[in-house]
Design a protein around this motif. Sequence first.
Motif, mmCIF file in Angstrom:
data_model
loop_
_atom_site.group_PDB
_atom_site.id
_atom_site.type_symbol
_atom_site.label_atom_id
_atom_site.label_comp_id
_atom_site.label_asym_id
_atom_site.label_seq_id
_atom_site.Cartn_x
_atom_site.Cartn_y
_atom_site.Cartn_z
ATOM 1 N N ILE A 5 46.533 61.498 30.765
ATOM 2 C CA ILE A 5 46.698 61.479 32.346
ATOM 3 C C ILE A 5 45.084 61.307 33.055
ATOM 4 O O ILE A 5 44.194 61.318 34.226
ATOM 5 C CB ILE A 5 46.428 62.872 32.852
ATOM 6 N N ASN A 6 43.996 61.544 32.176
ATOM 7 C CA ASN A 6 42.509 60.844 32.357
ATOM 8 C C ASN A 6 42.025 61.132 31.267
ATOM 9 O O ASN A 6 41.746 61.402 30.183
ATOM 10 C CB ASN A 6 41.682 62.203 33.078
ATOM 11 N N SER A 7 40.651 60.039 31.077
ATOM 12 C CA SER A 7 40.408 59.438 30.345
ATOM 13 C C SER A 7 38.463 59.003 30.524
ATOM 14 O O SER A 7 38.481 58.769 31.483
ATOM 15 C CB SER A 7 39.934 58.487 29.102
ATOM 16 N N ASN A 8 37.083 59.895 29.983
ATOM 17 C CA ASN A 8 35.961 60.006 30.435
ATOM 18 C C ASN A 8 35.363 59.596 28.970
ATOM 19 O O ASN A 8 35.071 60.084 28.153
ATOM 20 C CB ASN A 8 35.275 60.820 31.330
ATOM 21 N N VAL A 9 35.331 58.154 28.711
ATOM 22 C CA VAL A 9 35.067 57.511 27.634
ATOM 23 C C VAL A 9 33.070 57.103 27.471
ATOM 24 O O VAL A 9 32.880 56.174 28.943
ATOM 25 C CB VAL A 9 35.471 56.302 27.313
ATOM 26 N N ASP A 10 32.275 57.447 27.158
ATOM 27 C CA ASP A 10 30.884 57.052 27.054
ATOM 28 C C ASP A 10 30.697 56.102 26.141
ATOM 29 O O ASP A 10 30.787 56.507 25.063
ATOM 30 C CB ASP A 10 29.273 58.043 27.406
ATOM 31 N N PHE A 11 30.438 54.317 26.482
ATOM 32 C CA PHE A 11 30.539 54.018 25.375
ATOM 33 C C PHE A 11 29.321 54.071 24.795
ATOM 34 O O PHE A 11 28.347 52.970 25.400
ATOM 35 C CB PHE A 11 31.438 52.574 24.945
ATOM 36 N N LEU A 12 28.326 54.570 23.576
ATOM 37 C CA LEU A 12 27.020 54.653 23.570
ATOM 38 C C LEU A 12 26.975 52.791 22.949
ATOM 39 O O LEU A 12 24.641 53.156 22.660
ATOM 40 C CB LEU A 12 26.416 55.812 22.580
ATOM 41 N N ARG A 13 26.956 53.158 21.757
ATOM 42 C CA ARG A 13 26.454 51.880 20.990
ATOM 43 C C ARG A 13 27.509 50.868 20.603
ATOM 44 O O ARG A 13 28.918 50.567 20.603
ATOM 45 C CB ARG A 13 25.668 51.510 20.164
ATOM 46 N N SER A 14 27.288 48.999 20.226
ATOM 47 C CA SER A 14 28.770 48.520 19.781
ATOM 48 C C SER A 14 28.777 48.789 18.256
ATOM 49 O O SER A 14 28.454 49.718 17.713
ATOM 50 C CB SER A 14 27.536 47.297 20.303
ATOM 51 N N ALA A 15 30.031 49.096 18.258
ATOM 52 C CA ALA A 15 30.353 49.356 17.003
ATOM 53 C C ALA A 15 30.811 48.131 15.754
ATOM 54 O O ALA A 15 31.192 47.007 16.404
ATOM 55 C CB ALA A 15 32.781 49.096 17.590
ATOM 56 N N LYS A 16 30.865 47.932 15.105
ATOM 57 C CA LYS A 16 30.752 46.945 13.671
ATOM 58 C C LYS A 16 31.595 47.141 13.557
ATOM 59 O O LYS A 16 33.226 48.161 13.088
ATOM 60 C CB LYS A 16 29.500 47.230 12.764
ATOM 61 N N LEU A 17 31.937 46.069 12.422
ATOM 62 C CA LEU A 17 33.292 45.782 11.432
ATOM 63 C C LEU A 17 33.309 46.543 10.623
ATOM 64 O O LEU A 17 32.508 46.317 9.368
ATOM 65 C CB LEU A 17 34.068 44.220 11.004
ATOM 66 N N GLU A 18 33.358 47.959 10.705
ATOM 67 C CA GLU A 18 33.189 48.546 9.389
ATOM 68 C C GLU A 18 34.169 50.343 9.989
ATOM 69 O O GLU A 18 34.609 50.297 11.254
ATOM 70 C CB GLU A 18 31.929 49.411 9.199
ATOM 71 N N PRO A 19 34.780 50.795 8.817
ATOM 72 C CA PRO A 19 35.307 52.109 9.413
ATOM 73 C C PRO A 19 35.227 52.456 10.559
ATOM 74 O O PRO A 19 33.620 52.507 10.616
ATOM 75 C CB PRO A 19 35.116 53.135 8.408
ATOM 76 N N LEU A 20 35.635 53.389 11.796
ATOM 77 C CA LEU A 20 35.292 53.734 11.843
ATOM 78 C C LEU A 20 35.173 55.453 12.256
ATOM 79 O O LEU A 20 36.849 55.711 11.792
ATOM 80 C CB LEU A 20 35.626 53.855 13.913
ATOM 81 N N PHE A 21 34.940 56.848 12.165
ATOM 82 C CA PHE A 21 35.344 58.177 12.448
ATOM 83 C C PHE A 21 35.308 58.577 13.708
ATOM 84 O O PHE A 21 34.910 58.658 14.197
ATOM 85 C CB PHE A 21 34.189 58.595 11.408
ATOM 86 N N GLY A 22 36.243 59.910 13.368
ATOM 87 C CA GLY A 22 35.938 60.860 14.812
ATOM 88 C C GLY A 22 36.372 62.306 14.606
ATOM 89 O O GLY A 22 36.969 62.755 14.178
ATOM 90 N N SER A 23 36.012 63.254 15.636
ATOM 91 C CA SER A 23 36.310 64.253 14.922
ATOM 92 C C SER A 23 36.398 64.958 16.698
ATOM 93 O O SER A 23 35.912 63.614 17.744
ATOM 94 C CB SER A 23 35.180 65.379 15.208
#
Length: 85
Positions: free
Chosen positions: A32-50
């Motif tokens: 219902i709501n998302s607030n995303v802060d994009f801090l730097r450009s992503a590279k073409l490599e694996p992305l991890f999350g927690s």
Amino acid sequence: GSEMCIRDSFMERVAEIELSDRTKSAMAATLINSNVDFLRSAKLEPLFGSAKIVKLGRRLAVIDVLAWQGKIDVLVAKATLSLKL
């Protein structure tokens, strides 16, 4: 652009996985709501999350999500998502 959409979807999926692990069910949750802060450009490599559940009520969950590549202390994005249960 497409990079923003991919990371936003990634953040939502990480939150959903944390929610299903915590509640031990496959209940449907609606963003219902998302607030995303994009801090730097992503590279073409694996992305991890927690994810960390900030609030879990009967009808609403608020979840903080972090995303990184390579080193965990160098974040690519962070988000706070609200999900209707």
